[in-house]
Design an enzyme around this catalytic site. Sequence first.
Site: not given
Ligand code: CMC
Length: 433
Positions: A308, A367
């Site tokens: 998240h 989700d």
């Molecule tokens: N699966 C695998 N690796 C992940 C995932 C995942 N779902 N999410 C984050 N990572 C890894 C990412 O590769 C990174 O690794 P490293 O530090 O080695 O480079 C680390 O975790 C941090 O990731 P980030 O992209 O910097 O984190 P973020 O805060 O920008 O992204 C997110 C948050 C929700 C976009 C992401 O976790 C994601 O894409 N999740 C899957 C999609 C999802 O479930 N979205 C719904 C979110 S809840 C919506 C709501 O509340 O309305």
Amino acid sequence: MTTPTVTITDNITGKTSECPVLVPTYGPRVIDTKDLYKDLGMFTHDPGFMTTSACRSSITYLDGDEGKLFHRGYPIEQLAEHSSYLEVCYLLLYGELPTRTQFEEFEYQVKFRSNVHERVNHMYSGYMYDAHPMSIMVGVMGALSSYYHEALDLKDPVDRDLTAKRVIAKMPTLAAQCYKYAIGHPFVYPNNSLGYVENFLNMMFSHPMSTYIPDPVAVRALEVMLILHADHEQNASTSTVRLAGSAGANPFACIAAGMVTLWGPAHGGANEAVLHMLNEIKTPENIPKFIARAKDKNDTFRLMGFGHRVYKNFDPRSRVIRKVCHDLLGHMPANVNTRLFDTAMTLEEIAVKDEYFIERKLYPNVDFYSGIILKALGIPESMFTVMFGLGRAVGWIAQWLEMMQDPDFRIGRPRQLYVGSRQRDYVPIEQRG
Ligand code: CMC
């Protein structure tokens, strides 16, 4: 007591701006930069509003580091356990939990308005037979502005309150109609003898040829899901509703604008993505392969429904919805194909014990579970974002109401950092090389 300030100095001109520091109930202090342009001739630059507060609000507080979510001061866990969706609607709109009399009156007022004008029912035939339900929702919600426009005085608090009740009342009817249209079934009219959630399920699943008897476990699962989605402070769709509303636009059109934003896969589309992923994984035996892909930096695949942007500890909604999800799956009749749900539960079990996910604080988010709950309730994947919107409608309209009462209320008009061409003279087409 003197107001705390932060002094911003322009190191080129030496001019300063004394910016008041605003102190919230919870959360980081906020620098008021309203006078910055007057004092220094400068704007602030913050793409994605990463550190910009655009309004004062007393509706919802969330702390992503601590994993807290409060509505009007009440923790989400308590509301999900003890309250109903309509009671949470009342709380978000009016700031306090209702007395029994206030609740009964509110429930009556909402139910009384649950039907939509008969002409709305004719709108659907203009949509493509396989139209995405969100495209229909955007249209029919926007169309309600044609029914409530001339007679609606936005300056009148009574009219604004009526609008809020209409939005909450008509959302389930419109959402169910989108579904019925897609599957070619006749629309089912609202039944005011049923509760809000039961009535929605009845409009979704009953048919003139057969009676639908709602299952109390299913009703409660959906009720909790709606409560958990009711508001999430200044997220993209809510900010869209506020921005459209700040121009004095018709509130039903503002809600339609919020729907448009919610439709984006980065916002309301994640629960649908969870189901696509589970369908791709197919069986629990394939999970290790997908976990390995999620960890592989050269693979763009991510575990949908994990992680998240704001909640870096845990999403407080996840704990609540996880239990509801497990209860619902445990209660499902034996004849239901449980392979998908087995895959989901095994994936959850493996991922939460995996070092990669633990280190990065990647927990299953709301989700992940809401997608599974909706699937278990028999709601098709294309309707998932509509279901999110059904819950969030109250948040949108509560934030709109708050904005309309705010003494600082003015049209939202961000500034920009212009990086285009300098002034130049027009060149006739025959002279261009
Ligand atoms: N699966 C695998 N690796 C992940 C995932 C995942 N779902 N999410 C984050 N990572 C890894 C990412 O590769 C990174 O690794 P490293 O530090 O080695 O480079 C680390 O975790 C941090 O990731 P980030 O992209 O910097 O984190 P973020 O805060 O920008 O992204 C997110 C948050 C929700 C976009 C992401 O976790 C994601 O894409 N999740 C899957 C999609 C999802 O479930 N979205 C719904 C979110 S809840 C919506 C709501 O509340 O309305």
